[in-house]
Design a protein around this motif. Sequence first.
Motif, short mmCIF file in Angstrom:
data_model
loop_
_atom_site.label_atom_id
_atom_site.label_comp_id
_atom_site.label_asym_id
_atom_site.label_seq_id
_atom_site.Cartn_x
_atom_site.Cartn_y
_atom_site.Cartn_z
N ASN A 56 35.63 36.70 -13.86
CA ASN A 56 35.39 37.13 -12.79
C ASN A 56 34.81 37.11 -11.87
O ASN A 56 33.85 36.88 -11.48
CB ASN A 56 34.07 38.36 -13.09
N ALA A 57 35.10 36.61 -10.67
CA ALA A 57 34.81 36.49 -9.39
C ALA A 57 34.10 36.92 -8.61
O ALA A 57 33.45 37.27 -8.22
CB ALA A 57 36.33 36.07 -8.63
N LEU A 58 34.92 38.51 -8.73
CA LEU A 58 34.12 39.55 -8.64
C LEU A 58 33.56 41.09 -9.60
O LEU A 58 34.41 41.20 -9.99
CB LEU A 58 34.38 41.07 -7.55
N SER A 110 27.43 28.60 -3.26
CA SER A 110 29.11 28.26 -2.94
C SER A 110 29.75 28.72 -5.13
O SER A 110 28.94 28.91 -5.80
CB SER A 110 28.46 26.64 -3.41
N GLY A 111 30.11 29.71 -4.99
CA GLY A 111 31.21 29.86 -6.09
C GLY A 111 31.02 31.18 -6.31
O GLY A 111 31.24 31.79 -7.52
N SER A 112 30.02 32.10 -5.61
CA SER A 112 29.29 33.04 -5.90
C SER A 112 30.26 34.46 -5.72
O SER A 112 29.66 35.85 -6.41
CB SER A 112 27.88 33.59 -6.06
N GLY A 113 31.37 34.11 -5.33
CA GLY A 113 31.99 35.70 -4.75
C GLY A 113 32.46 35.34 -3.37
O GLY A 113 32.90 36.71 -3.09
N LYS A 114 31.47 35.04 -2.53
CA LYS A 114 31.51 35.43 -1.37
C LYS A 114 33.11 35.55 -0.05
O LYS A 114 33.58 36.99 0.07
CB LYS A 114 30.78 34.86 -0.51
N THR A 115 34.03 34.15 -0.36
CA THR A 115 35.24 34.47 0.29
C THR A 115 36.13 35.65 -0.28
O THR A 115 36.65 36.44 0.12
CB THR A 115 35.67 33.10 -0.33
N THR A 116 36.39 35.78 -1.83
CA THR A 116 36.79 36.94 -2.47
C THR A 116 36.65 38.33 -1.98
O THR A 116 37.49 39.09 -2.28
CB THR A 116 36.73 36.38 -3.89
P1 ADP Z 1 32.25 31.57 -2.76
O1 ADP Z 1 33.57 32.40 -1.97
O2 ADP Z 1 31.24 32.23 -2.53
O3 ADP Z 1 32.10 30.21 -2.81
P2 ADP Z 1 35.11 32.00 -3.86
O4 ADP Z 1 35.16 33.94 -4.02
O5 ADP Z 1 36.01 30.85 -2.83
O6 ADP Z 1 33.35 31.51 -3.50
O7 ADP Z 1 35.29 32.01 -5.09
C1 ADP Z 1 35.03 32.85 -6.83
C2 ADP Z 1 35.25 31.88 -7.97
O8 ADP Z 1 36.32 32.56 -7.98
C3 ADP Z 1 34.51 30.19 -8.39
O9 ADP Z 1 34.41 30.45 -9.42
C4 ADP Z 1 36.22 30.33 -7.54
O10 ADP Z 1 36.60 28.77 -8.12
C5 ADP Z 1 37.19 31.58 -7.85
N1 ADP Z 1 38.24 31.13 -7.40
C6 ADP Z 1 38.49 31.76 -5.60
N2 ADP Z 1 40.24 31.85 -4.94
C7 ADP Z 1 41.01 31.98 -6.55
C8 ADP Z 1 42.15 31.39 -6.85
N3 ADP Z 1 42.82 31.92 -5.86
N4 ADP Z 1 42.05 31.33 -7.99
C9 ADP Z 1 41.74 30.74 -9.09
N5 ADP Z 1 39.98 30.89 -9.04
C10 ADP Z 1 39.53 31.62 -7.84
#
Ligand code: ADP
Length: 362
Positions: free
Chosen positions: A22-24, A43-49
């Motif tokens: 669950n990214a979010l 890093s990896g907490s879901g910010k970009t998502t």
């Molecule tokens: P942040 O920007 O905080 O570093 P992300 O939103 O990029 O975090 O990613 C959140 C989590 O979702 C991470 O564990 C990442 O590996 C996973 N993730 C992000 N995008 C994808 C994708 N397109 N496919 C699979 N996993 C993803």
Amino acid sequence: MERLLSSVLKLAGVTKAYGTLNALDGIDLSLPNDSYVSLLGPSGSGKTTLLRVIAGFEQPDLGTVVFKGQRIETVPPHRRDIGFVFQNFALFPHLSVSRNIAFGLENRVENPVTDPAIVQARVKDMIALVGLSGLEDRGVAQISGGQRQRVALARTLVTEPSLVLLDEPLGALDANLRARMRSELRLIRERCGVTFLHVTGSESEALAMGDMVLVLDSGRIAQAADADTIYNRPKSLAVAGFLNCYNLFEGRLAGESFLGPYGAFPLGDQMQFRDDRTGYAIRYDRVAIRPAEAPVADDEVKLEATFVADEYSGAAINSFFSLDDGRVFEVESHLSQSMPPACAPQSRYALVWKRRDALVYA
Ligand code: ADP
Ligand code: MG
């Protein structure tokens, strides 16, 4: 008249999974109009998502996204009236500063601007707003990193979005420039009055820039508050940990003490927060360094440790101590307040703080 919409964006229960991750994980948030919002998380907490879901590049599996009073989960990105500034700027390398900024205006799907005089006037205003006057005809390969960042911002702002998403916009800049761009970005936002949602992995950047700070932890909002509240009253051990300015201990409460790996810390009238874990936090700049044998007052807590090294950073000195099991304890002394004693490496010192300055989680 009362403003009908005090929040520009509202998310409720937004969930997005990639496979089993669950990214979010049930995001609820509300962004005020006309404000600077920082989104802090490791890093990896879901910010970009989260930004991608708001922008429309990703669809949430569950939950609602309401923008200016309308549900937008199924609205495509180019019809959302939301701007996006990427970390790597993504400019057209063969175009000039002006042409890069004009491009978005002339080529957007909704209401492209075709009158060259209007395009020119808007681009000119935007160039002045972001402080690039005089560089209109330069190629974007012939300007500095900070200037490219401004072009990327101007290119987004020229389309007059109601919300601007910035994904680690200062991440590619060197430290000096980053500090300068912080205040620039705040000024530019104030002038145009739109809400900025600024993603950063830097706690100092998040606290310095945000009128409001959202802290993201494993796809959940761990805290949403003004910077002062986040800094002084992080509501969980996890948030205190992200701030990188608290010494943290895990343990348990026993009577009038916190029992951790270094014995009992007597409790006073400190703040206490509910958390799944029991812990104790003392901010780096709440600790005094004294000779090992110095007496302590009734309202103080003392911990002995071995001095390792100092690090000067302008207005402060950070001193690093080694606790009995080798863990590091950090003390920050602001030079405007008091000069810490000159510590001798490998010597023992007393680290002392007021009971009421600690934060307790249980
Ligand atoms: P942040 O920007 O905080 O570093 P992300 O939103 O990029 O975090 O990613 C959140 C989590 O979702 C991470 O564990 C990442 O590996 C996973 N993730 C992000 N995008 C994808 C994708 N397109 N496919 C699979 N996993 C993803
Ligand atoms: Mg990211």
